[in-house]
Design an enzyme around this catalytic site. Structure first.
Site, mmCIF file in Angstrom:
data_model
loop_
_atom_site.group_PDB
_atom_site.id
_atom_site.type_symbol
_atom_site.label_atom_id
_atom_site.label_comp_id
_atom_site.label_asym_id
_atom_site.label_seq_id
_atom_site.Cartn_x
_atom_site.Cartn_y
_atom_site.Cartn_z
ATOM 1 N N ASP A 466 0.958 -0.913 -0.136
ATOM 2 C CA ASP A 466 -0.035 -0.250 0.064
ATOM 3 C C ASP A 466 0.366 1.108 0.225
ATOM 4 O OD1 ASP A 466 -2.807 1.064 0.142
ATOM 5 O OD2 ASP A 466 -1.806 2.031 2.315
ATOM 6 N N GLU A 492 2.094 0.032 -5.051
ATOM 7 C CA GLU A 492 1.221 1.464 -5.310
ATOM 8 C C GLU A 492 2.208 2.414 -5.576
ATOM 9 O OE1 GLU A 492 -3.498 1.851 -4.164
ATOM 10 O OE2 GLU A 492 -1.935 2.288 -2.647
#
Length: 868
Positions: A466, A492
């Protein structure tokens, strides 16, 4: 008090200039001299001059991989003076000082001191220490890094009775440990006596172990668990076949509770839990089996580590049974709003303990200790048995809380160390919660060791990070070094917040992971296909390649006709790049800006290149990968609206549900047939809707439900929760009320069949997953075509498979298009047998290849692969 001074290393302290001259460090410790008294030592700080650290505070951004910027790049050097401590100060004295309240005082004021730099310097050997609780010899060893603590004790419940054991401090590492004859299943806590800048006083914290692998319900205490105990292993745990070429991965993102909460074929007690995956005859597992047969080989699970926001005891959860509403009704979100902090639903991006599985996903009576470990392992084993590798989400960019909050763990053990602090000394919260500073030695250690723990003890085959751009490339390289070669790591790679533009370190973001094998999500193709961006103020204002740009205007676009032409050309380039692995070095010829007018016969009249001649078209279109595995193609994830809901915004309201389904599948074909790893969100293939909810992390089972039988659909079941969607209500309400937008079971079944055919095509033709940049550049080219149409030619002579030529054809237009390719005139090309005889066979029959003229005619909104 603010913590504006920064202790850089053993000798150097950066002092804000506003404190003035005559700078002293004040070291205060209660009860140093006599009981009840406070003692303050004053130490003169002097200008460092040429002795300032050359690799620390004063450096500017830039440099090689993994290099630190400035003092973590978070403060302006011009606002500080670098001072040095007396050379007579020994490490022994420093270690004593670091357990005290520390201030810097000048003529004009005083401020607290940030300690991360000096702690990393003085306690560097701690990077090799083993932490946590584990079997050692005939007993258990407990180890906690707490270098700033005055005292640490272990509180353990043995036989149900608590006892407190003083821990022993190792001055070299700052680790406190205790060794005793405990037993598996005993509970324990650490008691840490430490100064907390958050409250400006000494505190005695009873806190759980950051390295805990077992917990009680709601994480109140740690539980001793021997991860090698045979009783904690599933009876049958097959080893998944390694996936050595990451570009062959088709990843299916799934939330544990979403998977089965609404699945009535799962026993009631197992719904929404790890055990739901152990029922191979459930509707959900049958659906996964169909996906596996077609080509999905990896299941990505949203966070399954211990998180903060869900009560773990089912008896304490409030899960209302909400009557199914229609249209834009308000009642469902009002019901959810009343229980949103007490229900069983959350995505789990609010970490508490990184090495322990989440207790709310265990069945009742199994939320504690080794029982939840076993059930989590049983879930992974069941997925492995079904033929899937498993990827687990990792969230090391933030913790749920900091300071003295009851949910704060790291910061109540070593206050001010684990979080990235601003110039005032407050934790940055640009990720949504207190940001973790994995550039600090022990924060990085926790991250690296935790992911290795999951790989080793839960046999997962990959990791998804994340907000990976909040970590350094160096962090991620250390992660990868701990993993087997077949494990795939991706995340990400966004660039924002205090770390943006490499301000703190050389980031693990798009374009900066070359050579690592780590993938970044390709948001460029997502936005090109959907149109606009997930953060657009008006979701209807921007259409995209698959959502009707130019060919099916929705009447709301804010762009003029020429601007739409240009936008479609840019989107087409991004689609092309996604198909070739988003390679930075791919010699892309830019798509012409002009495109066929849907009101006239098909044709193209080029106005010129969409990018200047001296700028690489691949760069201009947003390519960032040096190898195809560094980019992950996707069009939908758990974040933002589902693909179907996006299309509800973008397409004209009169568009039939079958054409809506066709637009969704067109977008899915692009990401599925690209050379990069493929990522699908659960339900994309069956037109999943969340009734247009853009951020359903806290929207309960009602809006997140999935019906694997395809008898019901979640579009138009009420306005989604106000707390995430209020700005769009005026637009979404009439769309949710429009019954014409709700797909039928037949639409969902058609989509599911077509989506699986895309997978079978990908699996059948190995030339779609070459896995190497040079092979792609050598073998893959694009046929000149109008904007909105992509025809990719793979020259497969001498390559994998018997086919000499593959044409990957994507027509994003709502009208038929014709493309000339005289170079293959005389070559016999046909629709591949998977699609020719598949669910869309009637449309596939209208795909025409004029062999003599080398001309291809594609029906509207069609994705097809032709072979010789």
């Amino acid at each position: 008090m603010d913590q504006q001074a920064i202790w850089l290393d053993r000798q150097h302290v950066a002092v804000p200039k506003w404190v003035g001259g005559g700078v002293h460090m004040l070291i205060s410790g209660p009860e140093w001299a006599h009981p009840g008294d406070a003692y303050t030592q004053r130490v003169v700080l002097e200008n460092a001059g040429g002795r300032a650290p050359t690799d620390g505070f004063a450096r500017q951004a830039g440099g090689s991989h993994g290099e630190t910027r400035g003092w973590r790049g978070l403060v302006k050097s011009d606002d500080y003076r670098v001072m040095h401590l007396p050379t007579s100060v020994t490490d022994e004295v420093l270690r004593q000082w670091l357990t005290c309240q520390l201030l810097v005082e000048g003529e004009r004021g005083e401020t607290g001191i940030q300690l991360a730099g000096v702690l990393d310097d003085v306690y560097a050997p701690a990077r090799h220490a083993r932490l946590g609780a584990y079997v050692a010899g005939m007993g258990w060893r407990f180890a906690l890094w707490a270098p700033t603590a005055r005292n640490v004790s272990l509180k353990i419940w043995h036989g149900g009775k608590p006892q407190t054991i003083p821990a022993r401090r190792d001055d070299l590492t700052g680790v406190w440990d205790a060794y005793l004859n405990a037993e598996e299943d005993d509970e324990y806590l650490w008691i840490v006596d430490v100064y907390s800048p958050a409250v400006g006083r000494w505190v005695v914290n009873e806190v759980t172990d950051p390295y805990a692998v077992g917990l009680t319900v709601d994480s109140r205490r740690c539980v001793l668990v021997d991860m090698e105990n045979p009783a904690l292993f599933p009876k049958h745990w097959p080893t998944p076949k390694p996936i050595h070429n990451p570009c062959e991965r088709v990843i299916y993102e799934l939330h544990v509770r979403d998977f089965s909460a609404a699945d009535t074929s799962v026993p009631l007690a197992d719904r929404g839990t790890y055990r739901a995956f152990t029922h191979p005859d459930s509707d959900g597992m049958k659906h996964l089996a169909k996906l596996r047969e077609a080509g999905v080989n990896t299941i990505h699970l949203l966070p399954i580590f211990d998180f903060a926001t869900v009560p773990e005891n089912p008896d304490q959860q409030h899960n209302p049974v909400i009557e199914r509403a229609r249209g834009a009704a308000l009642e469902p979100q009002e019901e959810i709003g009343r229980v949103r902090k007490k229900d069983a639903y959350n995505w789990g991006y609010d970490p508490l303990h990184y090495l322990a599985p989440e207790g709310s996903y265990a069945t009742q009576g199994h939320q504690r200790g080794g029982a939840r470990v076993l059930q989590c392992r049983q879930m992974i084993a069941a997925l492995n048995a079904a033929g899937f590798d498993v990827v687990v989400d990792q969230v090391f960019n933030h913790t749920y809380a900091a300071g003295q909050d009851p949910h704060s763990i790291l910061d109540r053990i070593v206050p001010g160390y684990y979080h990235r602090l601003c110039a005032r000394g407050d934790a940055y919260t640009t990720t949504c919660c207190p940001n973790v500073a994995t550039e600090h030695m022990m924060a990085e250690k926790l991250m690296v060791e935790a992911v290795a723990f999951w790989i080793r003890n839960y046999r997962v085959g990959g990791l998804r990070f994340d907000l990976m751009g909040f970590h350094s490339r160096q962090n991620m390289e250390k992660v990868v070094a701990q993993l087997p070669a077949s494990a795939y790591v991706y995340g990400e790679g966004w660039d924002f917040g205090e770390v943006q533009d490499n301000a703190v370190f050389y980031q693990a973001k798009q374009g900066q992971l070359d050579g690592t094998g780590i993938g970044c999500f390709n948001d460029r193709v997502r936005d090109a296909l959907r149109g606009g961006s997930p953060v657009d103020a008006s979701m209807r204002s921007r259409q995209g390649f698959a959502s009707g740009l130019l060919s099916a205007p929705n009447g709301v676009s804010t762009l003029g006709w020429d601007e739409q032409h240009e936008a479609l050309a840019r989107a087409t380039d991004r689609v092309k790049l996604a198909l070739v692995g988003n390679l930075l070095d791919y010699p892309l010829a830019p798509t012409a800006e002009s495109a066929p007018d849907p009101s006239t016969p098909p044709g193209v009249s080029a106005k010129g290149p969409s990018t200047p001649n001296d700028v690489s078209a691949a760069v201009a279109a947003g390519a960032f990968a040096t190898q195809p595995a560094e980019s992950v193609n996707y069009v939908e994830a758990h974040d933002d609206e589902t693909l179907y809901d996006v299309m509800a915004y973008k397409l004209p309201t009169h568009t039939s549900t079958r054409e809506r389904a066709r637009a969704c599948m067109l977008a899915l074909a692009v990401v599925t047939w690209g050379q990069s790893p493929v990522f699908w969100a659960a339900g994309t293939e069956i037109l999943r809707s969340k009734s247009m909810d853009r951020d359903s992390f806290d929207s309960g089972d009602y809006f997140n439900a999935i019906d694997w039988t395809l008898h019901t659909h979640n579009f138009g079941i009420g306005l989604p929760p106000r707390w995430s969607n209020a700005q769009n209500w005026g637009v979404m309400a009439p769309l949710l009320e429009d019954a014409r937008l709700r797909p039928t079971t037949a639409d969902m079944r058609w989509s599911f069949a077509v989506a699986r055919e895309f997978l079978r095509v990908r699996t059948r033709y190995r030339a779609l997953t070459l896995g190497d940049a040079q092979q792609i550049i050598r073998r893959v080219s694009f046929v000149p075509a109008p904007a909105g149409v992509v025809v990719m030619h793979i020259n497969n002579e001498g390559g994998p498979g018997r086919e000499h030529h593959l044409l990957v054809c994507i027509n994003g237009w709502a009208q038929q298009q014709t493309v000339a390719y005289p170079q293959l005139a005389g070559t016999r090309l046909r629709v591949n047998p998977v699609q020719r005889d598949g669910a869309d066979h009637a449309i596939m029959a209208t795909v025409q290849w004029d062999q003599a003229a080398g001309k291809l005619t594609l029906p509207a909104r069609t994705a097809v692969v032709l072979t010789d």
